[in-house]
Motif scaffolding. Structure first.
Motif, short mmCIF file in Angstrom:
data_model
loop_
_atom_site.label_atom_id
_atom_site.label_comp_id
_atom_site.label_asym_id
_atom_site.label_seq_id
_atom_site.Cartn_x
_atom_site.Cartn_y
_atom_site.Cartn_z
N VAL A 200 -6.49 0.50 14.58
CA VAL A 200 -7.53 1.35 13.98
C VAL A 200 -7.37 2.81 14.38
CG1 VAL A 200 -9.20 -0.52 13.72
CG2 VAL A 200 -9.19 0.86 15.82
N ALA A 201 -6.65 3.08 15.44
CA ALA A 201 -6.44 4.46 15.90
C ALA A 201 -5.34 5.17 15.11
CB ALA A 201 -6.09 4.47 17.38
N ASP A 202 -4.58 4.43 14.31
CA ASP A 202 -3.46 5.02 13.58
C ASP A 202 -3.84 5.45 12.17
OD1 ASP A 202 -1.42 4.59 15.58
OD2 ASP A 202 -1.47 2.46 15.05
N ALA A 203 -3.28 6.57 11.74
CA ALA A 203 -3.34 6.96 10.33
C ALA A 203 -2.23 6.19 9.61
CB ALA A 203 -3.12 8.46 10.19
N LEU A 204 -2.54 5.67 8.44
CA LEU A 204 -1.56 4.93 7.64
C LEU A 204 -0.98 5.85 6.57
CD1 LEU A 204 -3.55 1.61 7.09
CD2 LEU A 204 -2.00 2.21 8.97
N THR A 205 0.32 5.78 6.39
CA THR A 205 0.99 6.60 5.38
C THR A 205 1.70 5.69 4.39
OG1 THR A 205 1.30 8.40 6.96
CG2 THR A 205 2.68 8.43 4.98
N CYS A 206 1.49 5.98 3.11
CA CYS A 206 2.14 5.22 2.04
C CYS A 206 3.25 6.10 1.44
CB CYS A 206 1.12 4.88 0.95
SG CYS A 206 1.81 3.87 -0.38
N SER A 207 4.43 5.53 1.34
CA SER A 207 5.54 6.25 0.71
C SER A 207 6.28 5.29 -0.19
CB SER A 207 6.46 6.84 1.78
OG SER A 207 6.94 5.83 2.63
N TRP A 208 7.11 5.83 -1.05
CA TRP A 208 7.87 4.98 -1.97
C TRP A 208 9.24 5.60 -2.19
CZ3 TRP A 208 3.58 7.81 -3.08
CH2 TRP A 208 3.68 8.84 -4.02
N SER A 209 10.13 4.75 -2.70
CA SER A 209 11.48 5.22 -3.00
C SER A 209 11.92 4.63 -4.33
CB SER A 209 12.45 4.82 -1.88
OG SER A 209 12.57 3.41 -1.82
N GLY A 210 12.97 5.21 -4.85
CA GLY A 210 13.58 4.68 -6.06
C GLY A 210 12.84 5.01 -7.34
N PHE A 211 12.14 6.17 -7.39
CA PHE A 211 11.49 6.55 -8.64
C PHE A 211 12.57 6.79 -9.68
CE2 PHE A 211 10.02 9.62 -11.79
CZ PHE A 211 8.81 9.08 -12.17
N GLU A 212 12.43 6.13 -10.81
CA GLU A 212 13.38 6.30 -11.92
C GLU A 212 12.61 6.48 -13.22
OE1 GLU A 212 16.44 3.36 -12.21
OE2 GLU A 212 16.84 3.41 -10.06
N ASP A 213 13.08 7.43 -14.01
CA ASP A 213 12.50 7.66 -15.32
C ASP A 213 13.64 7.99 -16.27
OD1 ASP A 213 9.93 8.09 -16.94
OD2 ASP A 213 11.14 9.86 -17.37
N ALA A 214 13.85 7.15 -17.26
CA ALA A 214 14.97 7.31 -18.19
C ALA A 214 14.91 8.64 -18.94
CB ALA A 214 15.00 6.14 -19.17
N ASP A 215 13.71 9.21 -19.05
CA ASP A 215 13.54 10.46 -19.77
C ASP A 215 13.72 11.67 -18.87
OD1 ASP A 215 12.63 8.93 -22.07
OD2 ASP A 215 10.80 8.64 -20.92
N GLY A 216 13.91 11.45 -17.57
CA GLY A 216 14.08 12.55 -16.64
C GLY A 216 12.78 13.25 -16.29
N ASP A 217 11.64 12.61 -16.54
CA ASP A 217 10.34 13.22 -16.23
C ASP A 217 10.09 13.24 -14.73
OD1 ASP A 217 9.76 13.60 -18.93
OD2 ASP A 217 8.87 11.61 -19.12
N TYR A 218 9.15 14.08 -14.31
CA TYR A 218 8.80 14.23 -12.91
C TYR A 218 8.02 13.01 -12.41
CZ TYR A 218 10.11 19.10 -13.45
OH TYR A 218 10.79 20.26 -13.70
N ASP A 219 8.08 12.82 -11.08
CA ASP A 219 7.34 11.75 -10.41
C ASP A 219 5.89 12.19 -10.22
OD1 ASP A 219 6.29 9.78 -8.79
OD2 ASP A 219 7.90 9.85 -7.31
N LEU A 220 4.98 11.61 -10.98
CA LEU A 220 3.55 11.87 -10.87
C LEU A 220 2.83 10.57 -10.49
CD1 LEU A 220 3.11 14.20 -13.97
CD2 LEU A 220 3.33 14.86 -11.57
N SER A 221 3.51 9.74 -9.71
CA SER A 221 2.98 8.44 -9.31
C SER A 221 1.66 8.60 -8.56
CB SER A 221 3.98 7.72 -8.41
OG SER A 221 5.18 7.48 -9.11
N THR A 222 0.81 7.58 -8.67
CA THR A 222 -0.48 7.59 -7.99
C THR A 222 -0.53 6.49 -6.94
OG1 THR A 222 -1.45 6.14 -9.67
CG2 THR A 222 -1.70 8.53 -10.00
N VAL A 223 -1.37 6.72 -5.93
CA VAL A 223 -1.53 5.79 -4.81
C VAL A 223 -2.95 5.26 -4.80
CG1 VAL A 223 -1.61 5.63 -2.28
CG2 VAL A 223 0.22 6.94 -3.41
N THR A 224 -3.10 3.97 -4.55
CA THR A 224 -4.40 3.36 -4.35
C THR A 224 -4.33 2.48 -3.11
OG1 THR A 224 -4.81 3.32 -6.73
CG2 THR A 224 -6.22 1.93 -5.37
#
Length: 160
Positions: free
Chosen positions: A46-70
């Motif tokens: 409970v004393a730790d801050a949790l961090t969410c990260s991801w890898s491997g964003f791919e978009d066939a159109d070359g668009d930017y990563d606008l991913s959302t976190v929940t």
């Protein structure tokens, strides 16, 4: 970015006088994806801050990563930032779900979870008395300032 194909078709009516017709043919957007989601630290209390990260964003159109976190605990949503600093207790399973987004479409959500571990308790002061002690004295050990981030009761024991 997505290629847009603009095709202009001009119809001539009455010897070159007439309205211009324009047709827009937009290529469909491809939904993005992410490969993996990670929650750190790998063993959290409970004393730790949790961090969410991801890898491997791919978009066939070359668009930017606008991913959302929940963030969720059970079925309850508790946050939408990449870092979660409160709201969880020992034993809770905390899930981070990343929904890939390219500004137009959502891809398939990918999740990772962590179970919140027990926090080690601490004491701020230990005393052995009497001090100084003689060979025939009975020693007593006391402590003060018991703290436990999980609010567990003091079950401290003495080992001589």
């Amino acid at each position: 970015m997505r290629d847009r194909l603009l095709v202009a078709i001009t119809a001539l009516i009455f010897a070159g006088c007439g309205p211009e017709e324009t047709e827009t043919n937009e290529e469909p957007n491809s939904a993005p994806s992410v490969t993996s989601v990670f929650v750190s630290p790998g063993s959290a209390t409970v004393a730790d801050a949790l961090t969410c990260s991801w890898s491997g964003f791919e978009d066939a159109d070359g668009d930017y990563d606008l991913s959302t976190v929940t963030w969720t605990i059970g079925k309850t949503s508790v946050g939408e930032e990449t870092t979660l600093t409160a709201g969880y207790s020992k034993g809770d399973t905390v899930t981070c779900t990343v929904t890939p987004n390219d500004g137009t479409d959502n891809g398939e959500p990918v999740s990772a979870e962590i179970t919140i571990q027990n926090s080690a308790p601490s004491v701020s002061f230990v005393d052995v008395s009497p001090n100084p002690a003689g060979a025939d004295d009975t020693l007593t050990c006391t402590w003060l300032g018991f703290e436990d981030a999980d609010n567990d009761e003091d079950l401290s024991s003495i080992t001589w």
